[in-house]
Design a protein around this motif. Structure first.
Motif, PDB file in Angstrom:
ATOM      1  N   ILE A  66       0.878  -1.174   0.000  1.00  0.00           N
ATOM      2  CA  ILE A  66       0.000   0.000   0.000  1.00  0.00           C
ATOM      3  C   ILE A  66       0.913   1.221   0.000  1.00  0.00           C
ATOM      4  CG2 ILE A  66      -1.836   1.258   1.176  1.00  0.00           C
ATOM      5  CD1 ILE A  66      -2.501  -1.326   2.691  1.00  0.00           C
ATOM      6  N   CYS A  67       0.703   2.120  -0.957  1.00  0.00           N
ATOM      7  CA  CYS A  67       1.536   3.330  -1.044  1.00  0.00           C
ATOM      8  C   CYS A  67       0.617   4.499  -1.376  1.00  0.00           C
ATOM      9  CB  CYS A  67       2.634   3.150  -2.097  1.00  0.00           C
ATOM     10  SG  CYS A  67       3.910   4.426  -2.062  1.00  0.00           S
ATOM     11  N   VAL A  68      -0.089   4.974  -0.342  1.00  0.00           N
ATOM     12  CA  VAL A  68      -1.059   6.056  -0.522  1.00  0.00           C
ATOM     13  C   VAL A  68      -0.671   7.228   0.381  1.00  0.00           C
ATOM     14  CG1 VAL A  68      -2.908   4.549  -1.335  1.00  0.00           C
ATOM     15  CG2 VAL A  68      -2.612   4.921   1.132  1.00  0.00           C
ATOM     16  N   SER A  69      -1.526   8.233   0.469  1.00  0.00           N
ATOM     17  CA  SER A  69      -1.085   9.490   1.071  1.00  0.00           C
ATOM     18  C   SER A  69      -1.098   9.528   2.591  1.00  0.00           C
ATOM     19  CB  SER A  69      -1.920  10.650   0.519  1.00  0.00           C
ATOM     20  OG  SER A  69      -3.291  10.394   0.685  1.00  0.00           O
ATOM     21  N   GLY A  70      -1.884   8.683   3.259  1.00  0.00           N
ATOM     22  CA  GLY A  70      -1.902   8.728   4.709  1.00  0.00           C
ATOM     23  C   GLY A  70      -2.838   7.699   5.307  1.00  0.00           C
ATOM     24  N   SER A  71      -2.984   7.734   6.628  1.00  0.00           N
ATOM     25  CA  SER A  71      -3.753   6.709   7.330  1.00  0.00           C
ATOM     26  C   SER A  71      -5.220   6.614   6.907  1.00  0.00           C
ATOM     27  CB  SER A  71      -3.652   6.923   8.841  1.00  0.00           C
ATOM     28  OG  SER A  71      -2.367   6.572   9.301  1.00  0.00           O
ATOM     29  N   PRO A  72      -5.941   7.722   6.681  1.00  0.00           N
ATOM     30  CA  PRO A  72      -7.340   7.560   6.231  1.00  0.00           C
ATOM     31  C   PRO A  72      -7.441   6.768   4.935  1.00  0.00           C
ATOM     32  CG  PRO A  72      -6.958   9.803   6.971  1.00  0.00           C
ATOM     33  CD  PRO A  72      -5.616   9.140   6.925  1.00  0.00           C
ATOM     34  N   GLN A  73      -6.495   7.019   4.016  1.00  0.00           N
ATOM     35  CA  GLN A  73      -6.501   6.299   2.736  1.00  0.00           C
ATOM     36  C   GLN A  73      -6.107   4.828   2.931  1.00  0.00           C
ATOM     37  OE1 GLN A  73      -4.952   9.333   3.233  1.00  0.00           O
ATOM     38  NE2 GLN A  73      -6.572  10.528   2.253  1.00  0.00           N
ATOM     39  N   VAL A  74      -5.148   4.575   3.819  1.00  0.00           N
ATOM     40  CA  VAL A  74      -4.772   3.189   4.120  1.00  0.00           C
ATOM     41  C   VAL A  74      -5.963   2.448   4.706  1.00  0.00           C
ATOM     42  CG1 VAL A  74      -3.290   1.694   5.523  1.00  0.00           C
ATOM     43  CG2 VAL A  74      -2.330   3.752   4.476  1.00  0.00           C
ATOM     44  N   GLU A  75      -6.610   3.069   5.677  1.00  0.00           N
ATOM     45  CA  GLU A  75      -7.759   2.433   6.330  1.00  0.00           C
ATOM     46  C   GLU A  75      -8.882   2.157   5.338  1.00  0.00           C
ATOM     47  OE1 GLU A  75      -8.649   5.154   9.458  1.00  0.00           O
ATOM     48  OE2 GLU A  75      -6.823   4.664  10.597  1.00  0.00           O
ATOM     49  N   SER A  76      -9.039   3.026   4.340  1.00  0.00           N
ATOM     50  CA  SER A  76     -10.122   2.846   3.370  1.00  0.00           C
ATOM     51  C   SER A  76      -9.888   1.650   2.459  1.00  0.00           C
ATOM     52  CB  SER A  76     -10.311   4.118   2.532  1.00  0.00           C
ATOM     53  OG  SER A  76      -9.253   4.299   1.615  1.00  0.00           O
ATOM     54  N   VAL A  77      -8.617   1.338   2.158  1.00  0.00           N
ATOM     55  CA  VAL A  77      -8.357   0.182   1.298  1.00  0.00           C
ATOM     56  C   VAL A  77      -8.241  -1.114   2.101  1.00  0.00           C
ATOM     57  CG1 VAL A  77      -7.232   1.603  -0.452  1.00  0.00           C
ATOM     58  CG2 VAL A  77      -5.816   0.438   1.240  1.00  0.00           C
ATOM     59  N   VAL A  78      -8.109  -0.990   3.415  1.00  0.00           N
ATOM     60  CA  VAL A  78      -8.020  -2.179   4.268  1.00  0.00           C
ATOM     61  C   VAL A  78      -9.400  -2.654   4.696  1.00  0.00           C
ATOM     62  CG1 VAL A  78      -7.290  -3.023   6.544  1.00  0.00           C
ATOM     63  CG2 VAL A  78      -5.686  -1.727   5.116  1.00  0.00           C
ATOM     64  N   GLY A  79     -10.249  -1.736   5.128  1.00  0.00           N
ATOM     65  CA  GLY A  79     -11.518  -2.114   5.748  1.00  0.00           C
ATOM     66  C   GLY A  79     -12.652  -2.334   4.764  1.00  0.00           C
ATOM     67  N   GLY A  80     -13.765  -2.773   5.301  1.00  0.00           N
ATOM     68  CA  GLY A  80     -14.975  -2.980   4.510  1.00  0.00           C
ATOM     69  C   GLY A  80     -15.003  -4.297   3.771  1.00  0.00           C
TER      70      GLY A  80
END
Length: 302
Positions: A66-80
């Motif tokens: 995962i190489c995105v801009s920050g924790s909210p973006q990381v959490e969005s691709v991890v969860g759900g």
């Protein structure tokens, strides 16, 4: 021996070069599109497979970057239901190369562990040019067994790999690294403005500082904007820099550290973002601080 299939989410400024080097090393690579198709199309031409979704990518990859801009973006691709955690197979490994909040990182590591998925944080040191060359630094936090599994893949895009301890240690070190870098940016910007207000030219400033022990790699890329107006010298946005400084403030609070200097640095970046200049790059802070002092940008008539 068959190489593991590697997934890459976030093929932007840094991720594109990293993913290309993974392909060059002979690993099967799966990527997913986000906002900009150009890097995805380029990697597909080089041999990558494009997945239609995060879920599709996670289901077929053993090691996922995962190489995105920050924790909210990381959490969005991890969860759900469509995220990595719900779709990656037990035994797979997730490597977060983003500059993330360690508090979030530790929470995600617990989530993954409950599903039999290992996690490593491996934030980056270097520039997009280093990503293309495969000469980034990698600050890795994970257990020894997971590190042994992922080190060959990280070695595709990094030539300085530091295993710092368990999950979270990489992101902590990266924030401290960025504190030093962004502190340099704020200090150089203020020093140059003070020099100009005092009647010294930027050329004179550079003649002294650029030949002294205070010159370093960060100084060189930072000054390329002021001296050459090269906007590609350090393509790291003010918004991202401000985000990192907020994360560092969170880290300081969580460990009970006193950090008055960092607070001042954070506010410099906050002021520039609040002024509507968040998409400009870090070296351009020199112009922002100059303007605060009633000075025109370097090279323009004052």
């Amino acid at each position: 021996m068959t190489k593991p299939t590697v997934g890459f989410i976030g093929v932007g400024y840094m991720g594109h070069g990293m993913a290309a080097n993974i392909l060059k090393a002979g690993y099967p690579l799966v990527v997913v599109a986000h906002r900009n198709r150009q890097p995805v199309d380029d990697l597909v031409v080089q041999g990558a497979t494009e997945a239609g979704s995060i879920a599709e990518l996670a289901a077929q990859c053993e090691i996922i970057h995962i190489c995105v801009s920050g924790s909210p973006q990381v959490e969005s691709v991890v969860g759900g239901e469509d995220g990595i955690a719900a779709n990656a197979a037990p035994g797979s490994v997730v490597i977060d190369c983003s500059t993330s909040d360690p508090v979030s990182t530790l929470h995600l590591a617990e989530l993954f562990a409950g599903k039999g998925i290992a996690m490593a944080d491996s934030p980056l040191g270097g520039t997009p040019a280093n990503a293309v060359d495969g000469t980034l630094g990698a600050m890795v936090g994970t257990d020894a067994e997971t590190f042994a599994r992922i080190e060959p893949v990280i070695g595709c895009w990094a030539n300085n790999i530091m295993h710092l301890g368990p999950v979270g240690m990489g992101h902590k070190m990266k924030l401290i690294n960025n504190f030093l870098a962004m502190g340099n940016a704020a200090l150089l910007s203020e020093a140059m403005a003070l020099a100009r207000k005092s009647g010294l030219s930027t050329a004179q400033f550079h003649e002294v500082i650029g030949t002294s022990r205070m010159r370093n790699g960060f100084y060189d890329t930072f000054m390329k904007w002021t001296l050459e107006r090269d906007e590609n010298a350090h393509r790291f946005s003010i918004t991202n820099a401000h985000k990192d400084m907020r994360y560092l403030s969170n880290l300081a609070v969580s460990v009970g550290a006193v950090n008055p200097v960092q607070s001042a640095i954070r506010n410099n970046f906050g002021a520039m973002e609040a002024a509507g200049q968040g998409e400009r790059y870090v070296p351009m802070m020199a112009d922002f601080i100059a303007a605060m002092n009633g000075l025109a940008p370097e090279g323009e008539q004052e």
